[in-house]
Design an enzyme around this catalytic site. Sequence first.
Site, PDB file in Angstrom:
ATOM      1  N   CYS A  83      52.162  48.467  43.087  1.00  0.00           N
ATOM      2  CA  CYS A  83      51.479  47.302  43.644  1.00  0.00           C
ATOM      3  C   CYS A  83      51.360  46.261  42.536  1.00  0.00           C
ATOM      4  CB  CYS A  83      50.131  47.693  44.248  1.00  0.00           C
ATOM      5  SG  CYS A  83      49.020  48.570  43.120  1.00  0.00           S
ATOM      6  N   ARG A 137      46.532  50.271  44.662  1.00  0.00           N
ATOM      7  CA  ARG A 137      47.088  50.383  46.004  1.00  0.00           C
ATOM      8  C   ARG A 137      48.308  51.299  46.006  1.00  0.00           C
ATOM      9  NH1 ARG A 137      47.483  44.002  46.988  1.00  0.00           N
ATOM     10  NH2 ARG A 137      47.840  44.106  44.727  1.00  0.00           N
TER      11      ARG A 137
END
Length: 286
Positions: free
Chosen positions: A240, A245
């Site tokens: 990410c 994430r």
Amino acid sequence: MEQGVDHDRLVGPDWVEANLENPDIRIVEVGSMKYADAYYEGHIPGAVFWPWMESLWHPTSRQILSPEGFSRLMEKSGITHDTTIVLNSNQFQYTIFAFRICLVRGHGRTKMLHGKREDVWGKERPLTKEIPTFVPTTYVVRPSDESSRIGRQEILEGLDDPDRVLLDLRTPEEFLGERVSPVWFEFDYGAVRKGHIPGAMHLFYTELLKEDETFMPLKHIRETYEKVGATPDKEIVCYCRLSHRGTLGWFVAKYLLGYLRVRVYEGSWTEWGSLMDVPIVNETQE
């Protein structure tokens, strides 16, 4: 919890509440110093606060906490090798990021409150402003497990590998090259260039979560992964901007879907987007 997302690494609020007085459990809230009031204004009783950057990154290099640094964090948190760590956060991606750091540094006794703490804990359960204190422990450094990590050179060398799927879990704006950081950030910063790694497939991480940041049903998750070619026969590499994430994508593939080959590119876009002589794709410039 819905069928298929009741993994033993995920615990519900009832389980946590029943173990508040358990001396073998250490509850940890993972947050950000930018929003530290979320902890100081009320947290689960007995929870120690780990600001993710200050606690889980090396203090001077863009690396995760060293084995020695992890040992010091455990000691001041009153944690031994026999302690089960239960992580929680108001951003579930922080919870999972801390979970993977614990596993990398050899602490297998780690679980997570499933979802966003302020939503799943609920107003009927106790919160406190009391800051817990612990008797420091002795925590001998254990061998690390590097199997979930991949670096920039291996990413570069494998760009044309048909056996590998690069999974980009950022926002559409970050992936397309309109922004470096998510749209909810006041300032757009984090790398010199915008775009994504060549060949990467986009899967916005929110597609995997409900509003309270518990996981969507397993059937939906599996279909979402397979739709972008992230199938169990492939090696999956998640990234990410800072790897939070991406780590959520790793957990889903490894623990919920049972994929055998899953890693996280920790450098993510903050590194790749600032390197010289590496290719990028910016769809706004094509």
